[in-house]
Every structure is written in C-alpha cells, then in structure tokens.
Design a protein around this motif. Structure first.
Motif, PDB file in Angstrom:
ATOM      1  N   UNK A 152      78.904  -3.203 -72.668  1.00 50.75           N
ATOM      2  CA  UNK A 152      80.295  -3.132 -72.211  1.00 50.75           C
ATOM      3  C   UNK A 152      81.185  -2.493 -73.281  1.00 50.75           C
ATOM      4  N   UNK A 153      80.926  -2.822 -74.533  1.00 52.22           N
ATOM      5  CA  UNK A 153      81.703  -2.242 -75.635  1.00 52.22           C
ATOM      6  C   UNK A 153      81.457  -0.737 -75.722  1.00 52.22           C
ATOM      7  N   UNK A 154      80.202  -0.341 -75.677  1.00 54.55           N
ATOM      8  CA  UNK A 154      79.836   1.079 -75.799  1.00 54.55           C
ATOM      9  C   UNK A 154      80.412   1.903 -74.643  1.00 54.55           C
ATOM     10  N   UNK A 155      80.480   1.296 -73.458  1.00 57.55           N
ATOM     11  CA  UNK A 155      80.977   2.013 -72.274  1.00 57.55           C
ATOM     12  C   UNK A 155      82.467   1.786 -72.049  1.00 57.55           C
ATOM     13  N   UNK A 156      83.093   1.063 -72.948  1.00 54.18           N
ATOM     14  CA  UNK A 156      84.516   0.700 -72.801  1.00 54.18           C
ATOM     15  C   UNK A 156      84.750  -0.065 -71.497  1.00 54.18           C
ATOM     16  N   UNK A 157      83.748  -0.871 -71.114  1.00 49.13           N
ATOM     17  CA  UNK A 157      83.864  -1.703 -69.923  1.00 49.13           C
ATOM     18  C   UNK A 157      83.683  -0.976 -68.613  1.00 49.13           C
ATOM     19  N   UNK A 158      83.207   0.262 -68.664  1.00 47.17           N
ATOM     20  CA  UNK A 158      83.131   1.069 -67.442  1.00 47.17           C
ATOM     21  C   UNK A 158      81.764   1.078 -66.763  1.00 47.17           C
ATOM     22  N   UNK A 159      80.808   0.301 -67.280  1.00 43.62           N
ATOM     23  CA  UNK A 159      79.504   0.228 -66.622  1.00 43.62           C
ATOM     24  C   UNK A 159      79.600  -0.754 -65.461  1.00 43.62           C
ATOM     25  N   UNK A 160      79.048  -0.363 -64.329  1.00 40.33           N
ATOM     26  CA  UNK A 160      78.939  -1.269 -63.189  1.00 40.33           C
ATOM     27  C   UNK A 160      78.157  -2.489 -63.681  1.00 40.33           C
ATOM     28  N   UNK A 161      78.761  -3.681 -63.702  1.00 47.14           N
ATOM     29  CA  UNK A 161      78.117  -4.846 -64.319  1.00 47.14           C
ATOM     30  C   UNK A 161      76.748  -5.202 -63.738  1.00 47.14           C
ATOM     31  N   UNK A 162      76.635  -5.193 -62.431  1.00 52.60           N
ATOM     32  CA  UNK A 162      75.364  -5.560 -61.805  1.00 52.60           C
ATOM     33  C   UNK A 162      74.270  -4.560 -62.172  1.00 52.60           C
ATOM     34  N   UNK A 163      74.578  -3.280 -62.047  1.00 53.35           N
ATOM     35  CA  UNK A 163      73.597  -2.244 -62.369  1.00 53.35           C
ATOM     36  C   UNK A 163      73.308  -2.230 -63.870  1.00 53.35           C
ATOM     37  N   UNK A 164      74.339  -2.431 -64.674  1.00 51.95           N
ATOM     38  CA  UNK A 164      74.150  -2.470 -66.127  1.00 51.95           C
ATOM     39  C   UNK A 164      73.181  -3.564 -66.530  1.00 51.95           C
ATOM     40  N   UNK A 165      73.349  -4.760 -65.956  1.00 49.00           N
ATOM     41  CA  UNK A 165      72.436  -5.862 -66.258  1.00 49.00           C
ATOM     42  C   UNK A 165      71.012  -5.535 -65.829  1.00 49.00           C
ATOM     43  N   UNK A 166      70.878  -4.926 -64.662  1.00 50.46           N
ATOM     44  CA  UNK A 166      69.549  -4.582 -64.137  1.00 50.46           C
ATOM     45  C   UNK A 166      68.851  -3.556 -65.043  1.00 50.46           C
ATOM     46  N   UNK A 167      69.571  -2.495 -65.415  1.00 48.22           N
ATOM     47  CA  UNK A 167      68.993  -1.449 -66.272  1.00 48.22           C
ATOM     48  C   UNK A 167      68.664  -2.024 -67.651  1.00 48.22           C
ATOM     49  N   UNK A 168      69.571  -2.833 -68.185  1.00 50.45           N
ATOM     50  CA  UNK A 168      69.356  -3.433 -69.498  1.00 50.45           C
ATOM     51  C   UNK A 168      68.142  -4.350 -69.486  1.00 50.45           C
ATOM     52  N   UNK A 169      68.047  -5.206 -68.474  1.00 52.88           N
ATOM     53  CA  UNK A 169      66.908  -6.139 -68.395  1.00 52.88           C
ATOM     54  C   UNK A 169      65.578  -5.375 -68.313  1.00 52.88           C
ATOM     55  N   UNK A 170      65.543  -4.315 -67.495  1.00 55.50           N
ATOM     56  CA  UNK A 170      64.307  -3.531 -67.372  1.00 55.50           C
ATOM     57  C   UNK A 170      63.978  -2.840 -68.695  1.00 55.50           C
ATOM     58  N   UNK A 171      64.977  -2.296 -69.364  1.00 53.80           N
ATOM     59  CA  UNK A 171      64.741  -1.622 -70.657  1.00 53.80           C
ATOM     60  C   UNK A 171      64.237  -2.611 -71.695  1.00 53.80           C
ATOM     61  N   UNK A 172      64.775  -3.823 -71.694  1.00 51.65           N
ATOM     62  CA  UNK A 172      64.305  -4.842 -72.641  1.00 51.65           C
ATOM     63  C   UNK A 172      62.888  -5.265 -72.328  1.00 51.65           C
ATOM     64  N   UNK A 173      62.576  -5.416 -71.053  1.00 50.90           N
ATOM     65  CA  UNK A 173      61.209  -5.765 -70.663  1.00 50.90           C
ATOM     66  C   UNK A 173      60.234  -4.662 -71.054  1.00 50.90           C
ATOM     67  N   UNK A 174      60.622  -3.416 -70.804  1.00 46.69           N
ATOM     68  CA  UNK A 174      59.774  -2.276 -71.144  1.00 46.69           C
ATOM     69  C   UNK A 174      59.573  -2.176 -72.649  1.00 46.69           C
TER      70      UNK A 174
END
Length: 88
Positions: free
Chosen positions: A63-85
C-alpha cells in the motif's frame, strides 16, 4: 467536486487524470511486490521461515509503495501467491 463541475470532465476522466485510479493489473502489482521483496530481504527470509504475521507487513509495504492505489483484494491475492511461490 467543484473541479468536476468546473472542468466539465467525466468523473472517470478526472480520476484517471489525477492518478487516483486503483491499480488492478496483476502484472503491475506483481512488479511492485517484487520491488518490495528486493527492498526487504530480511523480512522475506523470516516469512519463509514461518513468521506468517509478516504478511501484514508486506500488505502495508504494498500500500505504501502504490500510495494506496492497489486494489486491496487483488493486491492481497497477488502478494499471497508471490510469497507462496518464493517459499518454494
């Protein structure tokens, strides 16, 4: 609101022009996530080691890097998958 009336532009045009549109492109979000991983290697290692509470840290960084402009639901999904990967 006054700017909307004065400019005569549509709300969506004004939102885009002001850079207030949510980032909803998974590839763009993934690029931000990868930047965050590069900037926070110690936290990434700790997460990989089982410190799951750091997910909230990474959400905050996204959220900080995107200045709060990331779609929260999609951001969480992409982040979780990247962390799992990244955990293998």
């Amino acid at each position: 609101l006054p700017e909307l009336v004065e400019s005569g532009k549509s709300p969506s045009d004004l939102i885009e022009e002001k850079g207030l549109k949510l980032i909803s492109d998974p590839d763009a979000i993934l690029a931000l996530v990868n930047t965050i991983f590069e900037q926070n290697p110690d936290e990434l290692e700790e997460f990989r080691g089982g410190k799951q509470k750091l997910f909230g840290f990474f959400v905050g960084q996204l959220m900080k890097e995107s200045k709060g402009l990331v779609d929260p639901e999609l951001g969480n999904k992409v982040l979780r998958k990247a962390l799992e990967d990244s955990s293998g």
